[in-house]
Write a protein that holds these residues in place. Structure first.
Motif, PDB file in Angstrom:
ATOM      1  N   ARG A 266       1.312 -14.049  -6.813  1.00 55.77           N
ATOM      2  CA  ARG A 266       0.444 -13.673  -5.690  1.00 55.77           C
ATOM      3  C   ARG A 266      -0.437 -12.475  -6.008  1.00 55.77           C
ATOM      4  O   ARG A 266      -1.533 -12.347  -5.455  1.00 55.77           O
ATOM      5  CB  ARG A 266       1.295 -13.345  -4.463  1.00 55.77           C
ATOM      6  N   LEU A 267       0.069 -11.558  -6.871  1.00 54.96           N
ATOM      7  CA  LEU A 267      -0.658 -10.316  -7.151  1.00 54.96           C
ATOM      8  C   LEU A 267      -1.101 -10.240  -8.610  1.00 54.96           C
ATOM      9  O   LEU A 267      -1.257  -9.157  -9.170  1.00 54.96           O
ATOM     10  CB  LEU A 267       0.229  -9.115  -6.805  1.00 54.96           C
ATOM     11  N   ALA A 268      -1.323 -11.385  -9.210  1.00 50.51           N
ATOM     12  CA  ALA A 268      -1.770 -11.430 -10.601  1.00 50.51           C
ATOM     13  C   ALA A 268      -3.173 -10.845 -10.716  1.00 50.51           C
ATOM     14  O   ALA A 268      -3.965 -10.883  -9.768  1.00 50.51           O
ATOM     15  CB  ALA A 268      -1.760 -12.869 -11.107  1.00 50.51           C
ATOM     16  N   VAL A 269      -3.482 -10.289 -11.901  1.00 48.18           N
ATOM     17  CA  VAL A 269      -4.824  -9.755 -12.143  1.00 48.18           C
ATOM     18  C   VAL A 269      -5.853 -10.857 -11.921  1.00 48.18           C
ATOM     19  O   VAL A 269      -5.697 -11.979 -12.397  1.00 48.18           O
ATOM     20  CB  VAL A 269      -4.927  -9.190 -13.569  1.00 48.18           C
ATOM     21  N   GLY A 270      -6.880 -10.529 -11.145  1.00 52.48           N
ATOM     22  CA  GLY A 270      -7.915 -11.503 -10.805  1.00 52.48           C
ATOM     23  C   GLY A 270      -7.714 -12.177  -9.467  1.00 52.48           C
ATOM     24  O   GLY A 270      -8.631 -12.828  -8.952  1.00 52.48           O
ATOM     25  N   SER A 271      -6.531 -12.025  -8.869  1.00 50.22           N
ATOM     26  CA  SER A 271      -6.266 -12.626  -7.556  1.00 50.22           C
ATOM     27  C   SER A 271      -7.145 -11.982  -6.497  1.00 50.22           C
ATOM     28  O   SER A 271      -7.316 -10.754  -6.461  1.00 50.22           O
ATOM     29  CB  SER A 271      -4.799 -12.443  -7.165  1.00 50.22           C
ATOM     30  N   ILE A 272      -7.711 -12.806  -5.641  1.00 54.32           N
ATOM     31  CA  ILE A 272      -8.527 -12.326  -4.525  1.00 54.32           C
ATOM     32  C   ILE A 272      -7.726 -12.538  -3.253  1.00 54.32           C
ATOM     33  O   ILE A 272      -7.328 -13.656  -2.928  1.00 54.32           O
ATOM     34  CB  ILE A 272      -9.870 -13.077  -4.456  1.00 54.32           C
ATOM     35  N   LEU A 273      -7.462 -11.439  -2.545  1.00 49.89           N
ATOM     36  CA  LEU A 273      -6.595 -11.477  -1.376  1.00 49.89           C
ATOM     37  C   LEU A 273      -7.374 -11.138  -0.112  1.00 49.89           C
ATOM     38  O   LEU A 273      -8.132 -10.167  -0.079  1.00 49.89           O
ATOM     39  CB  LEU A 273      -5.445 -10.478  -1.551  1.00 49.89           C
ATOM     40  N   GLU A 274      -7.164 -11.951   0.899  1.00 49.81           N
ATOM     41  CA  GLU A 274      -7.708 -11.632   2.218  1.00 49.81           C
ATOM     42  C   GLU A 274      -6.874 -10.514   2.821  1.00 49.81           C
ATOM     43  O   GLU A 274      -5.764 -10.217   2.340  1.00 49.81           O
ATOM     44  CB  GLU A 274      -7.680 -12.866   3.117  1.00 49.81           C
ATOM     45  N   THR A 275      -7.380  -9.890   3.867  1.00 52.80           N
ATOM     46  CA  THR A 275      -6.679  -8.764   4.468  1.00 52.80           C
ATOM     47  C   THR A 275      -6.570  -8.917   5.984  1.00 52.80           C
ATOM     48  O   THR A 275      -7.295  -9.680   6.603  1.00 52.80           O
ATOM     49  CB  THR A 275      -7.424  -7.442   4.175  1.00 52.80           C
ATOM     50  N   ASP A 276      -5.620  -8.198   6.524  1.00 58.75           N
ATOM     51  CA  ASP A 276      -5.474  -8.085   7.969  1.00 58.75           C
ATOM     52  C   ASP A 276      -5.372  -6.592   8.271  1.00 58.75           C
ATOM     53  O   ASP A 276      -4.376  -5.963   7.896  1.00 58.75           O
ATOM     54  CB  ASP A 276      -4.216  -8.826   8.441  1.00 58.75           C
ATOM     55  N   PRO A 277      -6.422  -5.988   8.855  1.00 63.39           N
ATOM     56  CA  PRO A 277      -7.598  -6.612   9.452  1.00 63.39           C
ATOM     57  C   PRO A 277      -8.581  -7.147   8.405  1.00 63.39           C
ATOM     58  O   PRO A 277      -8.664  -6.586   7.307  1.00 63.39           O
ATOM     59  CB  PRO A 277      -8.227  -5.465  10.253  1.00 63.39           C
ATOM     60  N   PRO A 278      -9.316  -8.206   8.776  1.00 68.44           N
ATOM     61  CA  PRO A 278     -10.199  -8.884   7.824  1.00 68.44           C
ATOM     62  C   PRO A 278     -11.293  -7.987   7.242  1.00 68.44           C
ATOM     63  O   PRO A 278     -11.688  -8.168   6.090  1.00 68.44           O
ATOM     64  CB  PRO A 278     -10.826 -10.014   8.660  1.00 68.44           C
ATOM     65  N   GLU A 279     -11.770  -7.020   8.026  1.00 66.69           N
ATOM     66  CA  GLU A 279     -12.888  -6.186   7.565  1.00 66.69           C
ATOM     67  C   GLU A 279     -12.509  -5.277   6.396  1.00 66.69           C
ATOM     68  O   GLU A 279     -13.383  -4.701   5.738  1.00 66.69           O
ATOM     69  CB  GLU A 279     -13.454  -5.336   8.715  1.00 66.69           C
ATOM     70  N   ALA A 280     -11.223  -5.147   6.092  1.00 62.73           N
ATOM     71  CA  ALA A 280     -10.787  -4.303   4.968  1.00 62.73           C
ATOM     72  C   ALA A 280     -10.927  -5.021   3.627  1.00 62.73           C
ATOM     73  O   ALA A 280     -10.810  -4.391   2.572  1.00 62.73           O
ATOM     74  CB  ALA A 280      -9.340  -3.866   5.161  1.00 62.73           C
ATOM     75  N   GLY A 281     -11.164  -6.304   3.646  1.00 64.04           N
ATOM     76  CA  GLY A 281     -11.201  -7.071   2.397  1.00 64.04           C
ATOM     77  C   GLY A 281     -12.399  -7.989   2.333  1.00 64.04           C
ATOM     78  O   GLY A 281     -13.341  -7.814   3.091  1.00 64.04           O
TER      79      GLY A 281
END
Length: 196
Positions: free
Chosen positions: A30-45
């Motif tokens: 899940r946290l591999a280099v290159g992984s793109i993660l959404e955030t909660d709250p969404p505006e942080a990511g």
């Protein structure tokens, strides 16, 4: 469907590295280099993993979008989430928030404690927010020793609460062990204050 992967903790150093409170049993994926993660709250990511490392059982990450300590401070407490198929198997102790909200909270003897209203994400441990039958709100540490069983099919969660955590429990104990109504009332008021 969103799966919570981690909660961003305190910054580490000056270059934007942050400590993570990992909530997945597969951080290497899940946290591999290159992984793109959404955030909660969404505006942080979204946030892109540039570098990761472990040190003394802690997980540290650098994101491409976070360049210094000030930026790292601004995302503290943000949840990292990934979109996942609802059918995807979760770990033994992993639960979706929507699976928990609405479950009936029972003690080990089947006595109704209330209804789960929310799952609060905290740095140390998550809390189940339970609304008791009288409307009081109790926050229950979401740990195996207290939340002993979650049965989605039976729509209930079993909570082996320590004495006084729930107001009804405190009131029953007081009535059984103390004669006179005034002492019972004091115990109930005290429990109510602790659950706010």
């Amino acid at each position: 469907m969103q799966l919570r992967v981690a909660v961003i903790g305190q910054p580490h150093g000056l270059k934007g590295e942050v400590r993570l409170d990992v909530r997945t049993d597969r951080p290497e994926i899940r946290l591999a280099v290159g992984s793109i993660l959404e955030t909660d709250p969404p505006e942080a990511g979204p946030l892109t993993v540039a570098k990761n490392r472990t040190y003394k059982d802690s997980y540290f990450v650098l994101f491409d979008e976070i360049k210094d300590r000030t930026a790292a401070e601004s995302i503290r407490g943000v949840e990292l989430v990934v979109e996942t198929d609802e059918e995807e198997e979760t770990g033994e102790d992993e639960w979706y928030r929507h699976e928990l909200v609405g479950l009936e909270a029972l003690d080990p003897d089947g006595y109704t404690l209330g209804v789960v209203k929310e799952l609060e994400i905290m740095p140390g441990q998550d809390l189940l927010v339970v609304e008791e039958p009288d409307g009081l709100i109790t926050r229950v540490p979401f740990v195996k020793e207290i939340v002993t069983e979650i049965d989605i099919e039976d729509n209930c969660v079993i909570i082996d609460a320590p004495p006084g955590l729930f107001s009804e429990e405190e009131m029953v104990i007081s009535e059984e062990t103390v004669s006179g109504s005034s002492k019972s009332d004091d115990s109930q008021d005290h429990a109510s204050e602790e659950t706010k």
